[in-house]
Design a protein around this motif. Structure first.
Motif, PDB file in Angstrom:
ATOM      1  N   ASN A 226       0.744  -1.149   0.098  1.00  5.79           N
ATOM      2  CA  ASN A 226      -0.078   0.134  -0.028  1.00  5.79           C
ATOM      3  C   ASN A 226       0.745   1.254   0.078  1.00  5.79           C
ATOM      4  O   ASN A 226       0.699   2.309   0.661  1.00  5.79           O
ATOM      5  N   CYS A 227       1.814   1.357  -0.737  1.00  3.59           N
ATOM      6  CA  CYS A 227       2.482   2.539  -1.141  1.00  3.59           C
ATOM      7  C   CYS A 227       2.489   2.960  -2.526  1.00  3.59           C
ATOM      8  O   CYS A 227       1.382   2.542  -3.285  1.00  3.59           O
ATOM      9  N   GLN A 228       3.497   3.736  -3.203  1.00  4.83           N
ATOM     10  CA  GLN A 228       3.320   4.084  -4.697  1.00  4.83           C
ATOM     11  C   GLN A 228       4.603   3.568  -5.135  1.00  4.83           C
ATOM     12  O   GLN A 228       5.181   4.220  -6.214  1.00  4.83           O
ATOM     13  N   ILE A 229       5.437   2.554  -4.797  1.00  2.55           N
ATOM     14  CA  ILE A 229       6.602   1.971  -5.276  1.00  2.55           C
ATOM     15  C   ILE A 229       6.553   1.727  -6.797  1.00  2.55           C
ATOM     16  O   ILE A 229       5.730   0.967  -6.954  1.00  2.55           O
ATOM     17  N   GLU A 230       7.395   2.010  -7.427  1.00  2.00           N
ATOM     18  CA  GLU A 230       7.597   1.817  -8.740  1.00  2.00           C
ATOM     19  C   GLU A 230       8.524   0.497  -9.424  1.00  2.00           C
ATOM     20  O   GLU A 230       8.460   0.256 -10.243  1.00  2.00           O
ATOM     21  N   ARG A 231       9.470   0.493  -8.463  1.00  2.04           N
ATOM     22  CA  ARG A 231      10.573  -0.347  -8.778  1.00  2.04           C
ATOM     23  C   ARG A 231      10.901  -1.331  -7.446  1.00  2.04           C
ATOM     24  O   ARG A 231      10.764  -0.936  -6.412  1.00  2.04           O
ATOM     25  N   ASN A 246      -0.293  -4.000  -3.803  1.00  2.00           N
ATOM     26  CA  ASN A 246      -0.680  -2.583  -4.025  1.00  2.00           C
ATOM     27  C   ASN A 246       0.257  -1.681  -4.069  1.00  2.00           C
ATOM     28  O   ASN A 246       0.221  -0.575  -3.437  1.00  2.00           O
ATOM     29  N   ASN A 247       1.110  -1.507  -5.116  1.00  4.65           N
ATOM     30  CA  ASN A 247       2.070  -0.488  -5.561  1.00  4.65           C
ATOM     31  C   ASN A 247       1.964  -0.192  -6.895  1.00  4.65           C
ATOM     32  O   ASN A 247       0.786  -0.054  -7.258  1.00  4.65           O
ATOM     33  N   SER A 248       2.776   0.537  -7.379  1.00  2.00           N
ATOM     34  CA  SER A 248       2.983   1.020  -8.625  1.00  2.00           C
ATOM     35  C   SER A 248       3.915   0.366  -9.478  1.00  2.00           C
ATOM     36  O   SER A 248       4.373   0.812 -10.661  1.00  2.00           O
TER      37      SER A 248
END
Length: 350
Positions: A226-231, A246-248
């Motif tokens: 539940n963060c927005q981590i891309e890698r 649930n990230n990016s």
């Protein structure tokens, strides 16, 4: 009528001013307590805790964080202190001579800048476990790096927005919980926490990168749901469990560099991302046992995945596989992995 209204307004203003003055005076008293803290006036820990504005339970047979309690050693020194739902942390806490565990829940540090900084200085030689949860602090003072014996640091739900660079000086730290905060990045110095085995970053909605962890030599358990981590991170040789739901994420490059120096079973969670393709390197993950790829945008799996002999559980529900491709994948897994727990299709549960 107008005079009555004016009188009422003036009365309210006077009362508000009085309340404000009382609040200011109270805060000023606490500030003075911190700044002029003199531990020499306490002969022992018994005198210290008698100065607290709340009672301590010394008879609890079990540790319950919802209570305010303390534990003593054979010398009658307080070695564990748990404070829950009190008005504020009394400055005298930092005069305890052998405090090894301090747990603060839903209790404010008034004059935080001064209070915690002084406390860290005084407890640096004894403190091993520090918890501050459900308590607003927003940031940590640089003095946190002086807690060289600290093993566990739990700062969950504090509104923390940034970590100081001195976090890297915590050479004994094995567990770090930073969940439910407002972090947007990690300091580059976190790579220096060479004893760190567990890091919890769940629910930092603005966190986009954890690349400062790349190359961390001891990390075994990483939770970053539940963060927005891309890698995904890279080169974590001892990693066993990775939770990045649930990230990016859009792909999983160099996934084989995770846990490549340990033969323990790997459990990887990448559900609810935007992953479109799976790297052929997935076959090179050392002893991959569990892989969750539910709710992504996969339309095909690499042939390499059928060569992972250690794979025991695979979730691929709610992706973009065509019906025919999905049937072919299931049939192939039935041949290559007859004991595999395979969850596919659109069912909610498996």
């Amino acid at each position: 009528m107008k005079l009555q209204i004016i009188s009422i307004i003036l009365a309210c203003m006077v009362q508000m001013k009085c309340n404000a003055m009382e609040s200011y005076n109270g805060l000023g008293t606490i500030f003075q307590e911190y700044s002029s803290l003199d531990c020499t006036k306490y002969a022992n820990d018994d005198e210290v805790y008698k100065s607290f504005p709340f009672e301590l339970d010394f008879n609890s047979t079990r540790r319950d964080s919802s209570n305010t309690y303390a534990v003593k050693n054979a010398n009658e020194d307080i070695i564990v202190l748990n404070i829950n739902k009190q008005e504020y942390v009394p400055p005298a806490v930092f005069c305890l001579t052998d405090l090894q565990e301090l747990h603060v829940h839903k209790t404010k540090f008034h004059t935080f800048d001064l209070g915690l900084s002084i406390g860290i200085e005084r407890l640096a030689s004894t403190l091993k476990y520090l918890t501050i949860s459900d308590t607003p602090i927003h940031y940590l003072p640089e003095q946190i790096g002086r807690l060289i014996y600290l093993k566990t640091l739990d700062l969950s739900n504090t509104g923390l927005t940034i970590l100081p660079k001195s976090i890297g000086k915590l050479s004994s730290l094995t567990y770090l919980n930073l969940c439910d905060n407002k972090l947007r990045s990690l300091p580059s110095t976190i790579i220096n926490t060479r004893s760190l085995q567990t890091l919890v970053l769940d629910n930092n909605a603005g966190l986009q990168s954890i690349q400062p962890l790349n190359g961390h030599s001891s990390l075994k358990f990483l939770q970053a749901d539940n963060c927005q981590i891309e890698r995904i991170p890279l080169n974590l040789p001892q990693l066993i469990n990775l939770y990045m739901s649930n990230n990016s994420l859009t792909d999983l490059p160099n996934i084989h560099t995770l846990g490549n120096k340990t033969n323990k079973k790997k459990l990887f969670f990448f559900d609810n991302n935007s992953i479109r393709c799976l790297s052929p390197h997935i076959r090179q993950v050392n002893n991959l046992s569990f892989l969750n790829l539910n709710c992504n945008k996969l339309y095909i799996l690499p042939l390499d995945i059928y060569e992972i002999s250690t794979l025991q559980t695979l979730y691929i529900q709610n992706n973009d596989f065509g019906d025919k491709d999905l049937q072919e994948m299931v049939a192939r897994f039935n041949r290559t992995h007859p004991k595999l727990k395979l969850c596919y299709g659109s069912k909610i549960s498996c």
